[in-house]
Design a protein around this motif. Structure first.
Motif, PDB file in Angstrom:
ATOM      1  N   GLY A 156       0.799  -1.226   0.000  1.00  0.00           N
ATOM      2  CA  GLY A 156       0.000   0.000   0.000  1.00  0.00           C
ATOM      3  C   GLY A 156       0.824   1.264   0.000  1.00  0.00           C
ATOM      4  N   GLY A 157       2.157   1.140   0.090  1.00  0.00           N
ATOM      5  CA  GLY A 157       3.017   2.318   0.104  1.00  0.00           C
ATOM      6  C   GLY A 157       2.970   3.073  -1.208  1.00  0.00           C
ATOM      7  N   GLY A 158       2.848   4.387  -1.131  1.00  0.00           N
ATOM      8  CA  GLY A 158       2.766   5.217  -2.317  1.00  0.00           C
ATOM      9  C   GLY A 158       1.350   5.455  -2.792  1.00  0.00           C
ATOM     10  N   HIS A 159       0.382   4.855  -2.139  1.00  0.00           N
ATOM     11  CA  HIS A 159      -1.019   5.055  -2.545  1.00  0.00           C
ATOM     12  C   HIS A 159      -1.721   6.081  -1.644  1.00  0.00           C
ATOM     13  N   GLY A 160      -1.349   6.153  -0.378  1.00  0.00           N
ATOM     14  CA  GLY A 160      -1.957   7.140   0.507  1.00  0.00           C
ATOM     15  C   GLY A 160      -1.318   8.502   0.379  1.00  0.00           C
ATOM     16  N   LYS A 161      -0.028   8.542  -0.032  1.00  0.00           N
ATOM     17  CA  LYS A 161       0.706   9.793  -0.224  1.00  0.00           C
ATOM     18  C   LYS A 161       1.897   9.494  -1.127  1.00  0.00           C
ATOM     19  N   TRP A 162       2.332  10.509  -1.833  1.00  0.00           N
ATOM     20  CA  TRP A 162       3.455  10.298  -2.741  1.00  0.00           C
ATOM     21  C   TRP A 162       4.753  10.051  -1.971  1.00  0.00           C
ATOM     22  N   GLN A 163       5.054  10.922  -1.037  1.00  0.00           N
ATOM     23  CA  GLN A 163       6.292  10.771  -0.264  1.00  0.00           C
ATOM     24  C   GLN A 163       6.034   9.812   0.883  1.00  0.00           C
ATOM     25  N   ASP A 164       6.438   8.565   0.710  1.00  0.00           N
ATOM     26  CA  ASP A 164       6.137   7.534   1.697  1.00  0.00           C
ATOM     27  C   ASP A 164       7.427   6.913   2.202  1.00  0.00           C
ATOM     28  N   THR A 165       7.306   6.125   3.279  1.00  0.00           N
ATOM     29  CA  THR A 165       8.476   5.449   3.841  1.00  0.00           C
ATOM     30  C   THR A 165       8.789   4.144   3.127  1.00  0.00           C
ATOM     31  N   GLY A 166       7.916   3.707   2.267  1.00  0.00           N
ATOM     32  CA  GLY A 166       8.112   2.493   1.487  1.00  0.00           C
ATOM     33  C   GLY A 166       7.044   2.435   0.412  1.00  0.00           C
ATOM     34  N   TYR A 167       7.243   1.572  -0.575  1.00  0.00           N
ATOM     35  CA  TYR A 167       6.324   1.497  -1.708  1.00  0.00           C
ATOM     36  C   TYR A 167       6.109   0.041  -2.101  1.00  0.00           C
ATOM     37  N   ASP A 168       4.874  -0.257  -2.537  1.00  0.00           N
ATOM     38  CA  ASP A 168       4.652  -1.564  -3.141  1.00  0.00           C
ATOM     39  C   ASP A 168       4.900  -1.435  -4.641  1.00  0.00           C
ATOM     40  N   CYS A 169       4.618  -2.504  -5.397  1.00  0.00           N
ATOM     41  CA  CYS A 169       4.971  -2.498  -6.817  1.00  0.00           C
ATOM     42  C   CYS A 169       4.240  -1.407  -7.592  1.00  0.00           C
ATOM     43  N   SER A 170       2.911  -1.315  -7.427  1.00  0.00           N
ATOM     44  CA  SER A 170       2.153  -0.314  -8.176  1.00  0.00           C
ATOM     45  C   SER A 170       2.379   1.086  -7.628  1.00  0.00           C
ATOM     46  N   GLY A 171       2.653   1.200  -6.321  1.00  0.00           N
ATOM     47  CA  GLY A 171       2.940   2.514  -5.754  1.00  0.00           C
ATOM     48  C   GLY A 171       4.233   3.087  -6.304  1.00  0.00           C
ATOM     49  N   SER A 172       5.266   2.241  -6.458  1.00  0.00           N
ATOM     50  CA  SER A 172       6.540   2.735  -6.983  1.00  0.00           C
ATOM     51  C   SER A 172       6.438   3.045  -8.468  1.00  0.00           C
ATOM     52  N   VAL A 173       5.712   2.218  -9.239  1.00  0.00           N
ATOM     53  CA  VAL A 173       5.524   2.488 -10.667  1.00  0.00           C
ATOM     54  C   VAL A 173       4.735   3.784 -10.850  1.00  0.00           C
ATOM     55  N   SER A 174       3.688   3.984 -10.054  1.00  0.00           N
ATOM     56  CA  SER A 174       2.900   5.211 -10.144  1.00  0.00           C
ATOM     57  C   SER A 174       3.748   6.430  -9.793  1.00  0.00           C
ATOM     58  N   PRO A 186      -2.054   7.776  -7.976  1.00  0.00           N
ATOM     59  CA  PRO A 186      -1.554   6.402  -8.047  1.00  0.00           C
ATOM     60  C   PRO A 186      -2.615   5.428  -8.555  1.00  0.00           C
ATOM     61  N   LEU A 187      -2.158   4.408  -9.274  1.00  0.00           N
ATOM     62  CA  LEU A 187      -3.026   3.351  -9.785  1.00  0.00           C
ATOM     63  C   LEU A 187      -2.492   1.997  -9.348  1.00  0.00           C
ATOM     64  N   ALA A 188      -3.382   1.065  -9.075  1.00  0.00           N
ATOM     65  CA  ALA A 188      -2.991  -0.306  -8.760  1.00  0.00           C
ATOM     66  C   ALA A 188      -2.657  -1.049 -10.045  1.00  0.00           C
ATOM     67  N   SER A 189      -2.108  -2.258  -9.906  1.00  0.00           N
ATOM     68  CA  SER A 189      -1.669  -3.013 -11.080  1.00  0.00           C
ATOM     69  C   SER A 189      -2.830  -3.361 -12.011  1.00  0.00           C
ATOM     70  N   GLY A 190      -4.019  -3.642 -11.449  1.00  0.00           N
ATOM     71  CA  GLY A 190      -5.178  -3.972 -12.286  1.00  0.00           C
ATOM     72  C   GLY A 190      -5.562  -2.839 -13.222  1.00  0.00           C
ATOM     73  N   PRO A 191      -5.836  -1.646 -12.717  1.00  0.00           N
ATOM     74  CA  PRO A 191      -6.174  -0.518 -13.587  1.00  0.00           C
ATOM     75  C   PRO A 191      -5.072  -0.172 -14.585  1.00  0.00           C
ATOM     76  N   LEU A 192      -3.802  -0.442 -14.252  1.00  0.00           N
ATOM     77  CA  LEU A 192      -2.709  -0.148 -15.187  1.00  0.00           C
ATOM     78  C   LEU A 192      -2.739  -1.063 -16.410  1.00  0.00           C
ATOM     79  N   MET A 193      -3.504  -2.150 -16.335  1.00  0.00           N
ATOM     80  CA  MET A 193      -3.607  -3.063 -17.478  1.00  0.00           C
ATOM     81  C   MET A 193      -4.333  -2.415 -18.656  1.00  0.00           C
ATOM     82  N   SER A 194      -5.096  -1.360 -18.393  1.00  0.00           N
ATOM     83  CA  SER A 194      -5.806  -0.666 -19.469  1.00  0.00           C
ATOM     84  C   SER A 194      -5.364   0.788 -19.608  1.00  0.00           C
ATOM     85  N   TRP A 195      -4.277   1.152 -18.949  1.00  0.00           N
ATOM     86  CA  TRP A 195      -3.801   2.540 -18.985  1.00  0.00           C
ATOM     87  C   TRP A 195      -2.883   2.737 -20.191  1.00  0.00           C
TER      88      TRP A 195
END
Length: 252
Positions: A156-174, A186-195
């Motif tokens: 969930g890192g990077g989804h609640g705020k841009w400057q975070d203490t850690g990031y998951d896969c979609s948070g870092s890509v976003s 930020p977008l999760a991996s599912g929505p990025l499939m059609s982005w």
């Protein structure tokens, strides 16, 4: 007989007087000065004087005390409060620039030849160098990736705020896409499939499915799973893309 005795006595006195005169004359001579002969016996060691050695002065020390980065003592002051603890996405978009190592390094030294012109390279320490002919958006993506490449994985890192203490896969890509002005949130991996646009891009490809997403930027990979190998999200080697959908930003 008496005359003979007198003569003998006179002769004795004369002889005795001569002896005194001789003894007096001998006593006036200076005694001869005798020098002791040097000891030449092999049984006696002859002391020899110790030679005096002149040493050059010690050089002046020019050592400088440098605190190692990893072992530098931590500050005892209280940490500053996190500006993004509200859990909103209203904070500013990522604008993290590349580290000083990336700015001072020369791409030709890392990749060399033609590859330094059209292919990025991960040089370790969480730093990647953009190719010389990359578009400005690609350079901004690599700079932003350098800023978070060594942060830990955080679900969930990077989804609640841009400057975070850690990031998951979609948070870092976003985060990386937003740094180039390609995402507003930020977008999760599912929505990025059609982005974006379908298929691979010339400079950037988003490889995504319902469970994971990673980036291919100028020929190198930006992927949370790469941290198991390099300790950084950047890695020069690609991975299997079976089961992933390829998308790319328009024009890139």
């Amino acid at each position: 007989m008496r005359r003979v005795a007198i003569v003998a006595t006179a002769a004795g006195l004369f002889t005795l007087g001569g002896g005194y005169l001789a003894l007096g004359a001998a006593g006036q001579e200076e005694p001869a000065v005798r020098t002791a002969a040097p000891v030449t016996s092999p049984m006696v060691a002859v002391a020899t004087p110790t030679a005096t050695v002149s040493l050059p002065p010690l050089p002046e020390s020019r050592a400088k005390t440098v605190a190692p980065v990893a072992g530098a003592p931590s500050s005892t002051a209280e940490p500053a409060p996190d500006a993004g603890l509200t859990g909103t996405t209203s904070d500013a978009k990522p604008t993290i620039e590349a580290s000083s190592a990336a700015r001072s390094a020369k791409p030709a030294a890392a990749g060399g030849g033609r590859s330094a012109v059209d292919k990025a390279v991960a040089i370790g320490g969480g730093v990647a160098l953009p190719p010389l002919e990359a578009p400005e958006a690609v350079k901004k993506m690599i700079e932003a990736g350098n800023g978070i490449a060594r942060t830990p994985y955080k679900w969930g890192g990077g989804h609640g705020k841009w400057q975070d203490t850690g990031y998951d896969c979609s948070g870092s890509v976003s985060f990386v896409l937003a740094a180039a002005g390609l995402l507003s949130g930020p977008l999760a991996s599912g929505p990025l499939m059609s982005w974006g646009e379908p298929g691979k891009g010339k400079w950037v490809t988003i490889w995504t499915n319902q469970g994971h997403v990673f980036l291919e930027v100028a020929g190198i990979r930006f992927d949370t799973s790469a941290q198991r190998v390099t300790g950084s999200r950047w890695i020069n080697e690609m991975r299997s893309t079976d089961g992933f959908v390829a998308r790319h930003p328009a024009g890139l």
